[in-house]
Design a protein around this motif. Structure first.
Motif, PDB file in Angstrom:
ATOM      1  N   VAL A   1      28.334 100.685   8.231  1.00 50.82           N
ATOM      2  CA  VAL A   1      28.559 101.733   9.220  1.00 50.82           C
ATOM      3  C   VAL A   1      29.054 102.999   8.531  1.00 50.82           C
ATOM      4  N   ARG A   2      29.986 102.867   7.607  1.00 49.87           N
ATOM      5  CA  ARG A   2      30.506 104.040   6.894  1.00 49.87           C
ATOM      6  C   ARG A   2      29.388 104.774   6.152  1.00 49.87           C
ATOM      7  N   THR A   3      28.562 104.040   5.452  1.00 51.04           N
ATOM      8  CA  THR A   3      27.460 104.653   4.704  1.00 51.04           C
ATOM      9  C   THR A   3      26.517 105.403   5.630  1.00 51.04           C
ATOM     10  N   GLN A   4      26.195 104.805   6.761  1.00 51.30           N
ATOM     11  CA  GLN A   4      25.289 105.449   7.707  1.00 51.30           C
ATOM     12  C   GLN A   4      25.925 106.671   8.366  1.00 51.30           C
ATOM     13  N   LEU A   5      27.211 106.598   8.658  1.00 56.60           N
ATOM     14  CA  LEU A   5      27.908 107.750   9.227  1.00 56.60           C
ATOM     15  C   LEU A   5      27.963 108.901   8.226  1.00 56.60           C
ATOM     16  N   GLU A   6      28.228 108.584   6.976  1.00 58.49           N
ATOM     17  CA  GLU A   6      28.298 109.617   5.940  1.00 58.49           C
ATOM     18  C   GLU A   6      26.961 110.353   5.803  1.00 58.49           C
ATOM     19  N   LYS A   7      25.853 109.657   6.031  1.00 62.16           N
ATOM     20  CA  LYS A   7      24.534 110.285   5.952  1.00 62.16           C
ATOM     21  C   LYS A   7      24.348 111.373   7.010  1.00 62.16           C
ATOM     22  N   LEU A   8      25.076 111.271   8.111  1.00 61.07           N
ATOM     23  CA  LEU A   8      24.937 112.237   9.199  1.00 61.07           C
ATOM     24  C   LEU A   8      25.613 113.582   8.915  1.00 61.07           C
ATOM     25  N   VAL A   9      26.590 113.591   8.029  1.00 60.43           N
ATOM     26  CA  VAL A   9      27.457 114.759   7.885  1.00 60.43           C
ATOM     27  C   VAL A   9      26.704 116.013   7.442  1.00 60.43           C
ATOM     28  N   SER A  10      26.053 115.986   6.304  1.00 57.84           N
ATOM     29  CA  SER A  10      25.450 117.226   5.799  1.00 57.84           C
ATOM     30  C   SER A  10      24.304 117.712   6.675  1.00 57.84           C
ATOM     31  N   ILE A  11      23.495 116.798   7.180  1.00 57.54           N
ATOM     32  CA  ILE A  11      22.366 117.210   8.023  1.00 57.54           C
ATOM     33  C   ILE A  11      22.855 117.786   9.351  1.00 57.54           C
ATOM     34  N   THR A  12      23.926 117.221   9.894  1.00 60.08           N
ATOM     35  CA  THR A  12      24.458 117.727  11.157  1.00 60.08           C
ATOM     36  C   THR A  12      25.138 119.076  10.964  1.00 60.08           C
ATOM     37  N   ARG A  13      25.858 119.238   9.871  1.00 59.65           N
ATOM     38  CA  ARG A  13      26.519 120.524   9.618  1.00 59.65           C
ATOM     39  C   ARG A  13      25.518 121.669   9.520  1.00 59.65           C
TER      40      ARG A  13
ATOM     41  N   ASP B   1      33.466 116.767  11.114  1.00 57.37           N
ATOM     42  CA  ASP B   1      34.285 116.077  10.128  1.00 57.37           C
ATOM     43  C   ASP B   1      34.408 114.599  10.466  1.00 57.37           C
ATOM     44  N   LEU B   2      34.175 113.771   9.460  1.00 57.51           N
ATOM     45  CA  LEU B   2      34.261 112.318   9.606  1.00 57.51           C
ATOM     46  C   LEU B   2      35.585 111.837   9.019  1.00 57.51           C
ATOM     47  N   HIS B   3      36.270 110.992   9.766  1.00 59.43           N
ATOM     48  CA  HIS B   3      37.547 110.427   9.332  1.00 59.43           C
ATOM     49  C   HIS B   3      37.487 108.901   9.439  1.00 59.43           C
ATOM     50  N   SER B   4      38.290 108.240   8.612  1.00 59.11           N
ATOM     51  CA  SER B   4      38.463 106.790   8.759  1.00 59.11           C
ATOM     52  C   SER B   4      39.954 106.506   8.886  1.00 59.11           C
ATOM     53  N   ASP B   5      40.274 105.455   9.602  1.00 58.29           N
ATOM     54  CA  ASP B   5      41.660 105.078   9.823  1.00 58.29           C
ATOM     55  C   ASP B   5      42.235 104.486   8.531  1.00 58.29           C
ATOM     56  N   ASN B   6      43.432 104.909   8.164  1.00 59.01           N
ATOM     57  CA  ASN B   6      44.060 104.427   6.934  1.00 59.01           C
ATOM     58  C   ASN B   6      44.428 102.954   6.981  1.00 59.01           C
ATOM     59  N   GLU B   7      44.635 102.414   8.150  1.00 56.97           N
ATOM     60  CA  GLU B   7      45.021 101.010   8.289  1.00 56.97           C
ATOM     61  C   GLU B   7      43.870 100.115   8.723  1.00 56.97           C
ATOM     62  N   ASN B   8      42.815 100.708   9.261  1.00 53.18           N
ATOM     63  CA  ASN B   8      41.679  99.935   9.761  1.00 53.18           C
ATOM     64  C   ASN B   8      40.396 100.566   9.218  1.00 53.18           C
ATOM     65  N   PRO B   9      39.866 100.041   8.108  1.00 51.14           N
ATOM     66  CA  PRO B   9      38.699 100.666   7.473  1.00 51.14           C
ATOM     67  C   PRO B   9      37.415 100.596   8.295  1.00 51.14           C
ATOM     68  N   GLY B  10      37.436  99.907   9.404  1.00 51.70           N
ATOM     69  CA  GLY B  10      36.262  99.824  10.265  1.00 51.70           C
ATOM     70  C   GLY B  10      36.315 100.753  11.457  1.00 51.70           C
ATOM     71  N   PHE B  11      37.333 101.624  11.511  1.00 54.40           N
ATOM     72  CA  PHE B  11      37.485 102.565  12.624  1.00 54.40           C
ATOM     73  C   PHE B  11      37.258 103.975  12.106  1.00 54.40           C
ATOM     74  N   PHE B  12      36.302 104.670  12.723  1.00 52.55           N
ATOM     75  CA  PHE B  12      35.896 105.997  12.286  1.00 52.55           C
ATOM     76  C   PHE B  12      35.980 106.976  13.454  1.00 52.55           C
ATOM     77  N   VAL B  13      36.246 108.246  13.116  1.00 49.84           N
ATOM     78  CA  VAL B  13      36.321 109.296  14.116  1.00 49.84           C
ATOM     79  C   VAL B  13      35.570 110.520  13.595  1.00 49.84           C
ATOM     80  N   PHE B  14      34.709 111.058  14.443  1.00 48.57           N
ATOM     81  CA  PHE B  14      34.126 112.371  14.189  1.00 48.57           C
ATOM     82  C   PHE B  14      34.893 113.371  15.033  1.00 48.57           C
ATOM     83  N   TYR B  15      35.353 114.445  14.385  1.00 49.68           N
ATOM     84  CA  TYR B  15      35.943 115.576  15.085  1.00 49.68           C
ATOM     85  C   TYR B  15      34.937 116.703  14.936  1.00 49.68           C
ATOM     86  N   GLU B  16      34.395 117.150  16.066  1.00 49.26           N
ATOM     87  CA  GLU B  16      33.279 118.096  16.052  1.00 49.26           C
ATOM     88  C   GLU B  16      33.589 119.306  16.921  1.00 49.26           C
TER      89      GLU B  16
END
Length: 95
Positions: A19-31, A40-55
């Motif tokens: 999921v992280r790899t696929q989310l990272e692929k979205l960043v440059s094309i979306t920008r 901006d893509l963020h990941s939780d410091n305590e839960n590596p499977g939780f991601f947040v986009f702030y757009e």
């Protein structure tokens, strides 16, 4: 009117890296998309499977164009079955 989006994605246990790899692929094309002010893509410091986009987008219409973009469809296909939860909040700045 500008629009802020908070998108939260939780990966299925064991699928965090995919999921992280696929989310990272979205960043440059979306920008590079029309109307994208911040993506901006963020990941939780305590839960590596939780991601947040702030757009931030110039308008809701341009954000909706993003939501139907081919690269987003490719992400959905690549992560099918790997995302446990996905939520989107549309926000308006009040102060």
């Amino acid at each position: 009117m500008a629009l802020t989006i908070l998108a939260q994605i939780t990966a299925v246990a064991g699928s965090e890296d995919l999921v992280r790899t696929q989310l990272e692929k979205l960043v440059s094309i979306t920008r590079a998309e029309q109307g994208c002010l911040q993506y901006d893509l963020h990941s939780d410091n305590e839960n590596p499977g939780f991601f947040v986009f702030y757009e931030n987008w110039e308008s809701r219409e341009l954000w909706q164009q993003h939501m139907s973009a081919p690269h987003l469809a490719a992400y959905m296909e690549a992560t099918d079955g790997a995302v446990a939860n996905f939520s989107v909040n549309e926000l308006s700045k009040i102060a």
